[in-house]
Structure formats: structure tokens, C-alpha cells
Design a protein around this motif. Structure first.
Motif, short mmCIF file in Angstrom:
data_model
loop_
_atom_site.label_atom_id
_atom_site.label_comp_id
_atom_site.label_asym_id
_atom_site.label_seq_id
_atom_site.Cartn_x
_atom_site.Cartn_y
_atom_site.Cartn_z
N LYS A 65 0.83 -1.21 0.00
CA LYS A 65 0.00 0.00 0.00
C LYS A 65 0.86 1.26 0.00
O LYS A 65 0.65 2.16 -0.80
N ASP A 66 1.85 1.30 0.94
CA ASP A 66 2.59 2.54 1.16
C ASP A 66 3.80 2.68 0.24
O ASP A 66 4.34 3.77 0.10
N GLY A 67 4.27 1.56 -0.31
CA GLY A 67 5.47 1.65 -1.13
C GLY A 67 6.75 1.67 -0.32
O GLY A 67 7.83 1.86 -0.86
N LYS A 68 6.66 1.56 0.99
CA LYS A 68 7.90 1.41 1.76
C LYS A 68 7.66 0.48 2.96
O LYS A 68 6.51 0.34 3.42
N TRP A 69 8.74 -0.16 3.41
CA TRP A 69 8.59 -1.15 4.47
C TRP A 69 8.29 -0.47 5.80
O TRP A 69 8.91 0.53 6.15
N PRO A 70 7.29 -1.01 6.54
CA PRO A 70 7.04 -0.49 7.89
C PRO A 70 8.25 -0.74 8.77
O PRO A 70 9.03 -1.66 8.53
N SER A 71 8.38 0.08 9.81
CA SER A 71 9.59 -0.01 10.64
C SER A 71 9.58 -1.28 11.48
O SER A 71 8.55 -1.92 11.70
N ARG A 72 10.76 -1.64 11.93
CA ARG A 72 10.92 -2.74 12.87
C ARG A 72 11.55 -2.20 14.13
O ARG A 72 12.19 -1.15 14.13
N GLU A 73 11.39 -2.96 15.19
CA GLU A 73 12.08 -2.61 16.43
C GLU A 73 13.57 -2.79 16.22
O GLU A 73 14.01 -3.70 15.52
N GLU A 74 14.36 -1.95 16.87
CA GLU A 74 15.80 -2.10 16.75
C GLU A 74 16.29 -3.27 17.58
O GLU A 74 15.69 -3.62 18.59
N ASP A 75 17.35 -3.87 17.11
CA ASP A 75 17.91 -4.99 17.86
C ASP A 75 19.41 -5.00 17.63
O ASP A 75 19.91 -4.32 16.73
N VAL A 76 20.09 -5.76 18.43
CA VAL A 76 21.54 -5.82 18.27
C VAL A 76 21.89 -6.47 16.92
O VAL A 76 21.26 -7.43 16.50
N GLU A 77 22.84 -5.85 16.22
CA GLU A 77 23.22 -6.31 14.88
C GLU A 77 24.57 -7.01 14.94
O GLU A 77 25.41 -6.66 15.76
N GLU A 78 24.76 -7.96 14.02
CA GLU A 78 26.05 -8.66 14.01
C GLU A 78 27.18 -7.69 13.65
O GLU A 78 28.19 -7.64 14.31
#
Lengths: 651, 208
Positions: B163-176
Motif C-alpha cells: 500500500k505505502d510503497g515502503k517497508w514499515p519499521s521494525r524494532e531495533e535490535d543488536v546487529e552482528e
């Protein structure tokens, strides 16, 4: 949409169309053809970018149902469900895969203990005399650190932040610098303890211990080839790797050392002993002097301990028979290897002849005496020990005479120590202290983990757990341990393990369906009908794996595609262990081969803006060529990989 | 809607985080067992079962968490080049084609599998006094259920993206590989990196 995407999509469409064209007419279709169809579909489906674990699970479930349905429609659903859960439970009960989370955990802990800075600094000061020293230090740092942590992205990024700027500042060629960082950073997937080898072991049913023993020397060989290349290239063309300036190579001396150097000798042993005996240096506290003397004596102590314990173990009376004898032979070889290592380690330590800035007055004759004295107490030990066992030897339970190799090793060891102490200056003591706090703990951790696995003292799982415990300990010892750090390591471990193990669940179901449909048989028959020689098959397999390495991650290749080759290995009489080593080396090149070389992108992420991806790719090329040479060498001389397993396990 | 998505994300993450700690207990258990066996000469017969169960529970229960953080490996050679709408469309289709049938099958099969185990109070057969395995087998349907719920959230995400043409946000998490964090760890600032350019460009000049 980008051109690349269209290009990819059209290739996929072509694959699908080709599939339908090539499928035999409907009347002749067997379930085996469906298996091949499934295989082709999975390639396309993976390219669509859906999480691979679930792609496999979904496709596998559907085709398994289909396979069962074609036999007995009424039981199909139940049988499919049974297959799915049995495969999942198989992964949950897998005593090989259990070491995956443990090694991953150890890796994150080591990575977060932040040893890399001290490690790199110590190593590059220790190698200043070698041409291309910074690049050499980079590769060695990577080899050690990447081995312990195994997280390629993080290692390349860290070295990109640490070693890459240092090399650029020193006027190194951008390509050489980029190549050293990327090639070094990827060593971690080959040199054990690597997760790749665990996954291969779990897939191929080869013992992880043997794989680790087998991959040890090829890994060292690869790192060694990198170093040789860098040194050779910098010698031929010094402009690409100018030597360090005097101030960069300068090691500040602590106060007490300056005092002793001024009044006494520049040699550590002579200086320190002089400081203790004579009252010349009244202003240097005794504790400092004795403490440093202790540190300085560590190598001798370690060597004595090592040789002593080896002596005890190889001369221990044999209880029984042939197995004992075999083990003894093995122990002897180990001794040699260890001793060589020890010797070469010492050799390595001698190298750091810090130049520039630090003038070294030639050691005066008088000061060499203590050095000789230091070496002396060790040398008489040798004949004494040699003499001791002889009278006892005839007695059945007495100590056995140590083989000749041991005495040679001991001699080398003592000679190495003597040379080491002769040139052990206070500057080198500082470098040694630096290495002591960075290099040796890590090296000990790795060697402890690996050694206990290879010697059969612990299973890989146990060794991995002890390694994690050691990693925890390291983090605490370096004051890097806190709750945030532990949490991050724990959560990352969970995510990585879930990713790998769910992939196994998916591929288990997929492979089950593939086996039910009988796709493997068609492939086997087809390959056998080609009348290939084992060499041709091996080459074909390696080329296919290499090509798959471009678009796919190594996890996917090992878990999904490798099982197709494995049943054919027996037909061609190829040792799965040897094949695994070749595959591991091969997949290394995948990290360095454009256009999807992961390592390049990690480096690009932290490189200055004017360093282009093309420069990085060009820098990686020679190292990729070295990898190909390494594969070739391993292929020509399988003993590089198979010698250690054969000695230790009689493989 | 976004709130509901994030709430379920949070639940998956919370569950994943809780079970993540099993890695620490696994490390300690094995270390202790090795010590106990070699130093105290007192091996425990349940140790092997315990290890396996900790490992299995750890990775199964982290499945939904990993999905919530987009951590499952993808073949992203082409995917990365696609515009968000095409990505979402493909993902949406494949969630229905692959994910739902596969995970539902696993979940349902796991439910029966665990049920049979409960019915006979099954114990591990590795040692004579093996610990009960019915709780362990129950992990399969439970992990499957969490995964299924998280999958439905991901499906909604795809629809929203369409619908929006962009991905909804996700919660931040620790990244490798968290580049910013690593920069901080190495005390490197962006200016320092930019400054290095003079060496690169100077070098280029002298080469030619």
C-alpha cells in the motif's frame, strides 16, 4: 527498477521455461523427474529472496505430500506430517550441530573482548623489519582473530577501521591494503574451529574432529601463502609498502628500563640481573625488576614445561601392545611439531629488531656472560635426562628411552631460547609484554580448543563450551565484560543459531522429499553414464560449488546442494573428508570473488570515500589467485590436509 | 495497526531473548560436566540429554525472534535490487505458498508428536534413567505456533508495504555488524575516515 534485477528475473524466467521444455512428455514422467523439477524450483525460489529455511520447508512439504500421494493417497497427509516432525526432531537431537551455538557464542565473546587493537599493534611492532610489515601484521592478526571469532563481517569491518587507515597513512598501495584486509578477514571460515566445517560434518556425516585436524594445515598454508606473497611483492616493489617511519616504530620504554639501559646493558637478562646484584640502580624498585625478570623468563619456563611434559608423556611406560605404540608414535610426531612451533614462535619473536629511533649498542662481551649462563642450566639437563632413562629401560615398567626426534627438538628449542635471550632487548621486552596480553591469550584459547579436539581429549561440543567459557573469562580479564556486552553476545548467538538450525530443519524436510521422489538416482545414473574420471568429477563438483558461491551464501550451499554430490563420492572413491577440505577452501574464494564478494562490501562500508569498490576488487584478485593455488596444491598433495588426521586417527 | 505489529514483534523478541540465555547455561553445564567428569570423576548420566534439550529449545524458540528481526538468511542477490513493492509482493505470495503450509504442517505434526509422547510419559532412552522428553517434544508445536503468529505479522507488513510503497519499521535490535558501534569501539570518527582520502588521492597521483 535496476537493470540487474531485470537481468536476474529474465534468467529465472529462462530457467523455468527451459525446465518445461526439457521435461519428458507427461506419459514418461516418473517421480524422479519431479525430484529434479523440485531441485530446479528451489534454485529459482531461493533467488526470489524469501527466507531460505521456509522456502525449503514449504517446497519440501508439498513435494513430500505429492510423493506419498502417488503411492498411497489415504496415508499421504499423515506420512508427510510424520516426515516433517521427524526431520525437525532430528535437528533438535543432533549432537554435531549442538556445537554451532557454542562456537558462535565464543566468537561473539572474543570479538567483543576487543583484543584486536592490542593484537594488531603488538604484531606490527614485532614485524617492523619485514617488508610490507603492516600488511603482514594484518594477515596474521586476521588469522588469529578471525579464527577465534569466525565472524567475517565484524573482522573485516574492524580491520578496515584499524589496519586499513594505518596502512594508508604509511603510504601503502590501496589495493594491497584492501586485499590484505579482505583476504585475511575471511580466513576465519577455513581455519578451525570454524562453523563451516561443523555444518559440513553434520551434512556429510564426517567426524568434525577429523575435519578440524584436516583443515588445520591447509588453513595455515593459506595464511602462510598470503604472507609470502605480501613479503615477496613488497621486496620486488618497495614503493607499494614503504617501511615504517622511525616514529611509528618507536616503542616508549618505561622509566625503570631507561634507567637500566643507561647504566647497565640494553639486554634484558643482563640488565635485570645486573640491577638485582649490583646496587648500581638504587632508584629502581626491586619489585619492578624482579617482576620483569619473571616476565622475561616466561618463554624459557614455557619451553621447559612443554618439553618436560612431553618427555614425561612419551617416556611413560607402555601398558600394553600395539595401540599404545601407535599412540606413542603419534605423540612423538606431535612433539616434533610442537617443538618446531615453539622454535618458530621464538624465531618469530627474535625478528622484531626494532629499527629506527632506537639505537642498540652492540652487546659488550662482558654482558653476554649472563646470557650464556641462562642458557647453560638448560643444556646440561639434556645429557642428564638422556642418561637417566637408559638404565631403567630394560625394566618392564620403567621409563622408555625418548626417541631421537625428541632430543633434536629439545636441542632446537634450547638453541632458539639462547638466541632469543641474546637479542632480547628492553624494546623487545615491551613488545613481548604487549603480545603477552593480546596474542598469547587468544593463541592459547584457540590451541586449547583445537588441541583438545584434535588430540581426542574432548568432543567438539565440550571443547566449544570450554572455549565459550574461556571467551567469557577473557572478556572479564580485559575489563570488557558487562551486562550489555553479554546480552548482545547472547542475543546474537540465538539469532545466528536459529538461522542455521532452522535452515537445517527446512533442508531436512526438503532432502526427505527429494529422496522419496528418487531424484538422486536420476542424477547418480546420469553422472555415472558420463564416464567421468574421479578427477573430472572432482573438478566439475568444485566448479559447480564455486559458481553457486556467487549468488548463494555458503550455509545454503553446504546444507542444500552439497548433499547431492555426497552419494557420488563413494562411486568415484573420493574421501569425503578430503572433499570437505576442498569445499571449505573453495567456499573461501566465494567471499573474495566479485561481484558479490561480501568482504569487499564490508570494507567499502568503512573505507574513505575515494577508495572505490573496483580498487578493493582489484586488490582481492591476487589473493583469490593464491586461494586457487592453495586448492591446487591441496589437490596435488592431499597429505597437506590428510596427514594430521591420519597420524592422529589413523584415517 | 502498526502498534499491534510492534506488540507481536515485542512478544516474539521477548520470548527469543528469554530462551537465548540458554546458551549461557549450556556453556556452564558442559564446562561443569567436563570438570566433574575429569577432575571429580563423577559424570552425570543426564548431562547429555540436558545439553541436547538446551540446544534444541534455544534454536527452536529463537525462530520467531529471528523472523521478527529479519534474521533468516535470504538469497538476496536479486532481492536487494528490487523496489520495496516488488519485494513485498514476492514475499506476500511466498508466505502463502511456502511459509504457511510448511510451518502449519510442522506445528500440527509437532502437536500430535508431543501428544503421543505425553500419552506414554516418554523418557529418554539414551541412559537407563533418562529424563522425560515430553516437555522437549512440546517445544516443536510451541515454537511453531510462535513462528506462525510472527509469520502472520510479516504478511501484514507485506500488505502495508504494498500500500505505502515502503517497508514499515521494525524494532531495533543488536546487529552482528553494527558499523557505528564498531567505529566507537575503535575510537574512529567519520572525519578521520574522510581525512584518509588525502592519502588515497595523493597515492593515485603519484602512481600516474
Amino acid at each position: 527498477m535496476r537493470k540487474e534485477a531485470w537481468f536476474g528475473l529474465s534468467i529465472m524466467a529462462a530457467v523455468v521455461i527451459a525446465l518445461f521444455v526439457l521435461m519428458p512428455p507427461a506419459a514418461q514422467i516418473t517421480t524422479g523427474h519431479l525430484g529434479l523439477l523440485m531441485l530446479a524450483l528451489i534454485v529459482v525460489a531461493i533467488m526470489l529472496g524469501f527466507p531460505t529455511a521456509f522456502t525449503l520447508m514449504g517446497l519440501g512439504t508439498m513435494f513430500a505430500w505429492f510423493a506419498y500421494y502417488s503411492v498411497n493417497p489415504s496415508l499421504a497427509v499423515q506420512q508427510t506430517l510424520d516426515l516433517a516432525v521427524a526431520r525437525a526432531y532430528w535437528v533438535m537431537n543432533n549432537d554435531v550441530l549442538i556445537s554451532v551455538p557454542l562456537f558462535v557464542f565464543m566468537g561473539y565473546l572474543v570479538e567483543r573482548a576487543n583484543l584486536i587493537q592490542a593484537l594488531f599493534k603488538g604484531l606490527h611492532l614485532a614485524t617492523t623489519r619485514i617488508p610490507g610489515s603492516l600488511a603482514v601484521a594484518t594477515v596474521i592478526t586476521c588469522a588469529i582473530f578471525a579464527t577465534a571469532s569466525g565472524i567475517i563481517g565484524a573482522v573485516v569491518t574492524l580491520m578496515g577501521l584499524l589496519a586499513f587507515p594505518a596502512m594508508l597513512k604509511a603510504g601503502y598501495n590501496v589495493r594491497l591494503a584492501a586485499g590484505a584486509v579482505t583476504a585475511g578477514g575471511t580466513l576465519g571460515i577455513l581455519i578451525p574451529p570454524s562453523v563451516l566445517l561443523i555444518l559440513y560434518g553434520a551434512t556429510a556425516g564426517v567426524s568434525v574432529m577429523q575435519l578440524y585436524a584436516g583443515a588445520f594445515f591447509p588453513g595455515l598454508m593459506l595464511a602462510g601463502l598470503y604472507v609470502v606473497y605480501i613479503i615477496g611483492y613488497s621486496m620486488i616493489k618497495p614503493s607499494i609498502a614503504p617501511p615504517l617511519s622511525a616514529e611509528d616504530a618507536y616503542v616508549p620504554l618505561p622509566k625503570f628500563a631507561e634507567v637500566i639501559t643507561e647504566t647497565g646493558s640494553n639486554n634484558v637478562m643482563a640488565g635485570l640481573i645486573g640491577a638485582i646484584k649490583g646496587k648500581r640502580n638504587a632508584d629502581v624498585p626491586m619489585r619492578t625488576v624482579v617482576g620483569h625478570l619473571g616476565i622475561a623468563l616466561l618463554p624459557a619456563l614455557a619451553a621447559a614445561l612443554l618439553m618436560g611434559s612431553i618427555y614425561l608423556s612419551i617416556t611413560a611406560p607402555t601398558i600394553v601392545d600395539t595401540t599404545g605404540l601407535q599412540e606413542m608414535g603419534m605423540a612423538t610426531d606431535e612433539t616434533d611439531a610442537d617443538a618446531q612451533n615453539q622454535a618458530s614462535l621464538e624465531q618469530g619473536l627474535q625478528e622484531p629488531e626494532a629499527e629506527g629511533g632506537l639505537q642498540e649498542p652492540p652487546a659488550e662481551l662482558g654482558h653476554e656472560a649472563p646470557v650464556a649462563a641462562e642458557a647453560a642450566p638448560e643444556s646440561p639437563k639434556a645429557p642428564a635426562e638422556a642418561a637417566a632413562p637408559t638404565p631403567e629401560a630394560p625394566a618392564p615398567a620403567g621409563r622408555l628411552p625418548a626417541p631421537m626426534g625428541y632430543w633434536i627438538a629439545l636441542g632446537i628449542c634450547i638453541a632458539g631460547l639462547a638466541v632469543f635471550y641474546a637479542i632480547f632487548t628492553f624494546v623487545r621486552l615491551e613488545i613481548f609484554k604487549m603480545l603477552l596480553t593480546s596474542f598469547f591469550p587468544l593463541a592459547l584459547l584457540i590451541l586449547g580448543v583445537l588441541g583438545s579436539i584434535i588430540m581426542g581429549l574432548a568432543t567438539p561440543t565440550e571443547a566449544a563450551a570450554m572455549g565459550s567459557f574461556g571467551g567469557l573469562f577473557l572478556a572479564i580479564a580485559y575489563g570488557r565484560f558487562n551486562m550489555t556486552m553479554l546480552k548482545e553476545a547472547v542475543f546474537l548467538t540465538a539469532k545466528t543459531s536459529a538461522m542455521v538450525c532452522w535452515l537445517f530443519v527446512g533442508s531436512g524436510i526438503f532432502a526427505g522429499a527429494f529422496a522419496l521422489l528418487g531424484g538422486q538416482e536420476i542424477i547418480n545414473n546420469w553422472v555415472q553414464s558420463l564416464n567421468m574420471s574421479p578427477v573430472q568429477f572432482m573438478l566439475l563438483a568444485q566448479v559447480i560449488i564455486f559458481l553457486l558461491g556467487w549468488p548463494l551464501e555458503w550455509t545454503e550451499i553446504i546444507i542444500i546442494f552439497l548433499p547431492i554430490f555426497l552419494p557420488l563420492l563413494t562411486h568415484f572413491n573420493i574421501d569425503p573428508l578430503f572433499f570437505g577440505l576442498l569445499v571449505a577452501l573453495n567456499l573461501q574464494t566465494a567471499f573474495l570473488s566479485p561481484p558479490v564478494a561480501m568482504a569487499a562490501f564490508y570494507l567499502k562500508g568503512v573505507a574513505p570515500p575515494h577508495v572505490t569498490l573496483n580498487q578493493i576488487f582489484l586488490g582481492m584478485m591476487p589473493f583469490m589467485a593464491i586461494q586457487v593455488i592453495a586448492i591446487f596444491m591441496l589437490y596435488m598433495f592431499p597429505a597437506i590436509g590428510l596427514w594430521l588426521p591420519s597420524v592422529v586417527y589413523g584415517h | 495497526m502498526q502498534k499491534l505489529l510492534l506488540t507481536i514483534d515485542k512478544i516474539s523478541t521477548f520470548v527469543g531473548h528469554i530462551f537465548s540465555w540458554l546458551i549461557v547455561s549450556l556453556t556452564l553445564l558442559i564446562t561443569w560436566e567436563v570438570f566433574s567428569r575429569y577432575a571429580l570423576d563423577k559424570p552425570h548420566d543426564w548431562a547429555f540429554d540436558g545439553m541436547i534439550m538446551m540446544y534444541g529449545t534455544l534454536f527452536m524458540m529463537a525462530g520467531a525472534y529471528t523472523l521478527a528481526k529479519n534474521g533468516h538468511v535470504r538469497g538476496d542477490v536479486l532481492y536487494g535490487f528490487f523496489p520495496p513493492r516488488l519485494q513485498a509482493g514476492l514475499d506476500l505470495t511466498l508466505y502463502f505458498v511456502f511459509f504457511l503450509p510448511g510451518v502449519t504442517a510442522l506445528c500440527w505434526a509437532g502437536y500430535n508428536y508431543a501428544g503421543e509422547s505425553w500419552a506414554i510419559w516418554e523418557h529418554s532412552g539414551i541412559t537407563s534413567s533418562g529424563p522425560p522428553v515430553y516437555p522437549y517434544k512440546t517445544v516443536i508445536p510451541v515454537a511453531g505456533a510462535f513462528l506462525l503468529v510472527q509469520g502472520i505479522v510479516e504478511i501484514i507488513r507485506c500488505i502495508r508495504c504494498l500500500k505505502d510503497g515502503k517497508w514499515p519499521s521494525r524494532e531495533e535490535d543488536v546487529e552482528e555488524v553494527d558499523v557505528e558501534k564498531l567505529k566507537e569501539q575503535m575510537h574512529v570518527k567519520d572525519e578521520d575516515i574522510a581525512k584518509l582520502d588525502e592519502f588515497v588521492t595523493a597515492k593515485k597521483g603519484s602512481d600516474k
